[in-house]
Design a protein around this motif. Structure first.
Motif, PDB file in Angstrom:
ATOM      1  N   VAL A 197       0.837  -1.208   0.000  1.00 48.17           N
ATOM      2  CA  VAL A 197       0.000   0.000   0.000  1.00 48.17           C
ATOM      3  C   VAL A 197       0.868   1.254   0.000  1.00 48.17           C
ATOM      4  O   VAL A 197       0.562   2.228  -0.690  1.00 48.17           O
ATOM      5  N   ILE A 198       1.945   1.215   0.774  1.00 50.03           N
ATOM      6  CA  ILE A 198       2.861   2.359   0.802  1.00 50.03           C
ATOM      7  C   ILE A 198       3.410   2.627  -0.597  1.00 50.03           C
ATOM      8  O   ILE A 198       3.617   3.781  -1.000  1.00 50.03           O
ATOM      9  N   LYS A 199       3.655   1.570  -1.372  1.00 49.21           N
ATOM     10  CA  LYS A 199       4.185   1.739  -2.725  1.00 49.21           C
ATOM     11  C   LYS A 199       3.243   2.558  -3.606  1.00 49.21           C
ATOM     12  O   LYS A 199       3.686   3.238  -4.530  1.00 49.21           O
ATOM     13  N   GLU A 200       1.939   2.512  -3.310  1.00 46.18           N
ATOM     14  CA  GLU A 200       0.980   3.319  -4.076  1.00 46.18           C
ATOM     15  C   GLU A 200       1.286   4.811  -3.928  1.00 46.18           C
ATOM     16  O   GLU A 200       1.006   5.613  -4.821  1.00 46.18           O
ATOM     17  N   SER A 223      10.136   6.956  -1.070  1.00 48.26           N
ATOM     18  CA  SER A 223      11.148   6.118  -1.729  1.00 48.26           C
ATOM     19  C   SER A 223      12.124   5.528  -0.715  1.00 48.26           C
ATOM     20  O   SER A 223      12.573   4.386  -0.864  1.00 48.26           O
ATOM     21  N   LYS A 224      12.435   6.305   0.311  1.00 50.46           N
ATOM     22  CA  LYS A 224      13.383   5.827   1.322  1.00 50.46           C
ATOM     23  C   LYS A 224      12.768   4.784   2.251  1.00 50.46           C
ATOM     24  O   LYS A 224      13.485   4.080   2.961  1.00 50.46           O
ATOM     25  N   LEU A 225      11.429   4.697   2.234  1.00 53.01           N
ATOM     26  CA  LEU A 225      10.751   3.700   3.068  1.00 53.01           C
ATOM     27  C   LEU A 225      10.627   2.349   2.375  1.00 53.01           C
ATOM     28  O   LEU A 225      10.352   1.337   3.032  1.00 53.01           O
ATOM     29  N   LEU A 226      10.827   2.327   1.050  1.00 49.60           N
ATOM     30  CA  LEU A 226      10.610   1.104   0.283  1.00 49.60           C
ATOM     31  C   LEU A 226      11.580  -0.001   0.692  1.00 49.60           C
ATOM     32  O   LEU A 226      12.739   0.256   1.012  1.00 49.60           O
ATOM     33  N   ARG A 227      11.088  -1.231   0.646  1.00 50.03           N
ATOM     34  CA  ARG A 227      11.918  -2.394   0.941  1.00 50.03           C
ATOM     35  C   ARG A 227      11.666  -3.465  -0.127  1.00 50.03           C
ATOM     36  O   ARG A 227      10.537  -3.651  -0.580  1.00 50.03           O
ATOM     37  N   ASP A 264      19.164 -14.728   0.721  1.00 47.56           N
ATOM     38  CA  ASP A 264      18.728 -16.049   0.269  1.00 47.56           C
ATOM     39  C   ASP A 264      17.262 -16.319   0.583  1.00 47.56           C
ATOM     40  O   ASP A 264      16.830 -17.473   0.635  1.00 47.56           O
ATOM     41  N   SER A 265      16.486 -15.275   0.809  1.00 44.79           N
ATOM     42  CA  SER A 265      15.060 -15.470   1.101  1.00 44.79           C
ATOM     43  C   SER A 265      14.243 -14.402   0.397  1.00 44.79           C
ATOM     44  O   SER A 265      14.782 -13.444  -0.170  1.00 44.79           O
ATOM     45  N   ASP A 266      12.917 -14.572   0.451  1.00 40.71           N
ATOM     46  CA  ASP A 266      12.020 -13.622  -0.204  1.00 40.71           C
ATOM     47  C   ASP A 266      11.632 -12.465   0.713  1.00 40.71           C
ATOM     48  O   ASP A 266      10.743 -11.678   0.376  1.00 40.71           O
ATOM     49  N   ILE A 267      12.277 -12.349   1.867  1.00 46.31           N
ATOM     50  CA  ILE A 267      11.956 -11.259   2.794  1.00 46.31           C
ATOM     51  C   ILE A 267      12.354  -9.924   2.174  1.00 46.31           C
ATOM     52  O   ILE A 267      13.473  -9.757   1.689  1.00 46.31           O
ATOM     53  N   GLN A 268      11.423  -8.983   2.200  1.00 47.43           N
ATOM     54  CA  GLN A 268      11.689  -7.660   1.629  1.00 47.43           C
ATOM     55  C   GLN A 268      12.292  -6.767   2.716  1.00 47.43           C
ATOM     56  O   GLN A 268      11.585  -6.144   3.493  1.00 47.43           O
ATOM     57  N   ASN A 269      13.612  -6.709   2.752  1.00 46.92           N
ATOM     58  CA  ASN A 269      14.282  -5.914   3.790  1.00 46.92           C
ATOM     59  C   ASN A 269      15.439  -5.077   3.267  1.00 46.92           C
ATOM     60  O   ASN A 269      16.241  -4.561   4.039  1.00 46.92           O
TER      61      ASN A 269
END
Length: 642
Positions: free
Chosen positions: A399-402, A415-419, A426-431
């Motif tokens: 939602v933030i990406k919107e 933009s600075k909040l995006l992850r 090695d994982s799908d974690i968005q960090n």
């Protein structure tokens, strides 16, 4: 508020069935929420408070409403002999249609989606039920039967309504005489629920969960009888149990964390604690109070962009509306809370909200406040805050990406909040933030590389990554549906261009040396005849065929021109039933792959190989073959060749 005159039935009793979802919810709730059953009183008091708020607003804005001058209040009584608890309010009340709509159905969008998420795990389901907002129905956790008597403020005495149900499949409804406006709810307790037939228990629940309610919650006063040596409950004198003042109007030092949390649960109907909150008195030309909360979990209807009931608007402590969408942008629709203005008129309308300069200032200030909170969490080295932001991003990141496309004034901050997920992990974690990526860029690298796809597995194994893995260049892995739309609004970050590795010609800039470039030119000349032949064969499928150096292990891949939508975007548009551009991908072949070199030496079967290479490349990016049988036939023919 007690009804002094007998109520007589003036219309035949009618039996109606609950909406199917209500039946299911009642069964789930009785079993899943039983360990926290005292919340039923909080929910009923919260509903009564809402009814009083609505009446106060109507009295200000509707001159045709005539009512007595009694103080707005909530009264709670109990009867040990009959095993009943009564919750009464003199608020706006309900008419027959209101009763059927509010107590017989779940009038919410996303209901089916909510039920589809139920897992059968009581603990997890209890959390989800809390997010859904059960309100009135929670009373059936402790009650075997409930009777509701209500009369809308605009209805005559002869058009009161009596609703009754045992919480199974049906409810009855009939018209009665009711002299006082508002709603009386009587709970007939189940066996083993005697603890709620105690003034001490009820008062402790009220003070724990509902102390913040701005209307007085009253119970009969207790006095000590010296002669009987026991506490005696008065039958005619009431005492106020709660503080009965607007919580947000108090000073921060006067409010405990527990009170902030219970107020959040009151306004959001969420059973869980909020992730974080902010409480501020803003002074100056525009004076207002903001008490804003970010939930711990995304609500079930997060993706309904028209569902905007997060912010309650008050003017000088008077409730105005509970879905003031003008007070925060759409991408912050998950935020809950209260905004109380001293500048807006009491008869403010939605049209006034849309045009008001004061509202614009409040909106900008509240947006800034939420972004400040998120920036603090996202940049902190404190372990607790790091965990909180990771949880926030997991629940609300998409939602933030919107906001990148919707809020140009705050685009840089967002933009600075995006992850994102990344080949660095090695994982799908968005960090991984864009700033994290820049800090790890190789010497000579001046671009931020990314790839989009349907899911993590498909992008993690994409052939487009091969040259980047060989050169140890990090690539962001984007799999959210909103990603490609979002990236169209941020072509650069910190003066670094964001580049899709599946679009246009591969350009590694200073990461390539001159000898590599010279060798590539020589190879392209060597394979020119093969390329021209494949172009003719694939003219209906491919826009172009060319040699690539982005591959190390795969024989071929598909790319699109720089300004064209990716294959993933086209597939999403098709799935949504939208028109798609009539564009063709480009087939790139790896001249160093054994299969390509074999075709170069012996092109007797170049027709079959051309189609097989194209279809394999399409499958590798999760595409769908137009003619899978032809693909299988060609592949089998080539396997049989000795």
């Amino acid at each position: 508020m007690k009804n002094s005159e007998p109520e007589s039935i003036i219309k035949k009793k009618q039996t109606l069935g609950f909406q199917a979802e209500v039946k299911q919810l009642l069964q789930l709730m009785i079993h899943s929420l039983y360990s926290n059953k005292e919340i039923f009183l909080r929910e009923l008091i919260s509903n009564a408070s809402d009814a009083l708020d609505k009446l106060r607003f109507e009295l200000i804005n509707n001159k045709f409403i005539s009512t007595d001058n009694s103080d707005l209040e909530i009264i709670i009584t109990f009867d040990k002999d009959n095993r009943t608890i009564n919750i009464s309010d003199n608020g706006i009340g309900m008419n027959r249609n209101d009763i059927i709509t509010n107590l017989g159905t779940i009038a919410k969008s996303g209901t089916q989606e909510f039920f589809s998420k139920l897992s059968g795990d009581q603990k997890k389901d209890a959390s989800l039920i809390g997010q859904f907002g059960v309100g009135f129905y929670s009373a059936f956790i402790v009650a075997k039967k409930i009777i509701v008597k209500s009369r809308h403020v605009n209805s005559p005495i002869t058009e009161g309504v009596l609703w009754e149900s045992e919480g199974s499949g049906n409810f009855t409804i009939e018209t009665i005489n009711k002299t006082n406006r508002g709603t009386d709810i009587t709970l007939y307790l189940r066996s083993k629920e005697e603890e709620y037939l105690s003034s001490w228990k009820l008062k402790s629940i009220i003070r724990k969960y509902s102390d913040h309610i701005s209307f007085p919650i009253k119970m009969y006063k207790e006095t000590w009888d010296e002669e009987k040596k026991e506490t005696v409950i008065s039958n005619n004198e009431f005492e106020v149990i709660n503080q009965a003042s607007a919580l947000w109007a108090r000073g921060k030092s006067e409010i405990t964390d527990e009170q902030y949390i219970e107020f959040y649960k009151h306004i959001s109907h969420d059973f869980e604690k909020p992730l974080i909150y902010t409480h501020n008195h803003v002074e100056g030309r525009n004076e207002y109070i903001q008490l804003l909360y970010i939930p711990s979990r995304a609500p079930y209807d997060l993706w309904d962009r028209n569902k905007r009931n997060g912010i309650k608007l008050y003017v000088k402590r008077v409730f105005i509306m509970d879905d003031a969408e003008q007070l925060l942008p759409t991408y912050l629709r998950f935020v809950k809370g209260v905004i109380d203005s001293n500048n807006l008129p009491l008869n403010v309308s939605r049209e006034i909200l849309q045009e008001s300069r004061d509202v614009k200032v409040i909106r900008e200030g509240s947006t800034k406040r939420i972004l400040n909170i998120l920036e603090d969490l996202s940049t902190s080295n404190d372990k607790e805050k790091i965990i909180k932001y990771a949880n926030f991003w997991k629940e609300f990141g998409q939602v933030i990406k919107e906001g990148i496309g919707e809020d140009n004034n705050n685009k840089e901050r967002i933009s600075k909040l995006l992850r994102f997920a990344s080949t660095n992990n090695d994982s799908d974690i968005q960090n991984v933030s864009l700033m994290d990526y820049i800090k790890r860029m190789k010497e000579g690298q001046n671009k931020i590389y990314y790839i989009t796809g349907e899911n993590y597995k498909s992008v993690k194994n994409s052939p487009h990554l091969e040259i980047f893995q060989k050169k140890s260049i990090e690539v962001l892995l984007l799999t959210d549906r909103v990603d490609e739309w979002m990236l169209s609004f941020i072509p650069k970050f910190e003066n670094k261009e964001l580049v899709s590795i599946a679009k246009g010609n591969l350009d590694l800039g200073n990461l390539e040396n001159e000898s590599d470039k010279k060798q590539q030119k020589e190879t392209e000349t060597k394979f020119q005849n093969l390329i021209e032949e494949m172009k003719k064969i694939l003219s209906e499928k491919a826009k172009d065929v060319r040699v690539t150096y982005r591959l190390t292990d795969s024989p071929a891949c598909l790319v699109v021109d720089e300004n064209e939508p990716s294959g993933n975007m086209i597939r999403m548009l098709k799935a949504a039933g939208q028109e798609t551009p009539n564009s063709k991908p480009i087939l790139e072949i790896n001249p160093n792959h054994a299969l390509i070199q074999r075709i170069q030496l012996n092109n007797d079967n170049i027709h079959n190989w051309s189609h097989i290479l194209f279809d394999q490349a399409l499958l590798a990016e999760n595409g769908v073959l137009n003619d899978p049988m032809n693909f299988v036939k060609r592949l089998n023919e080539m396997l049989l060749i000795k």
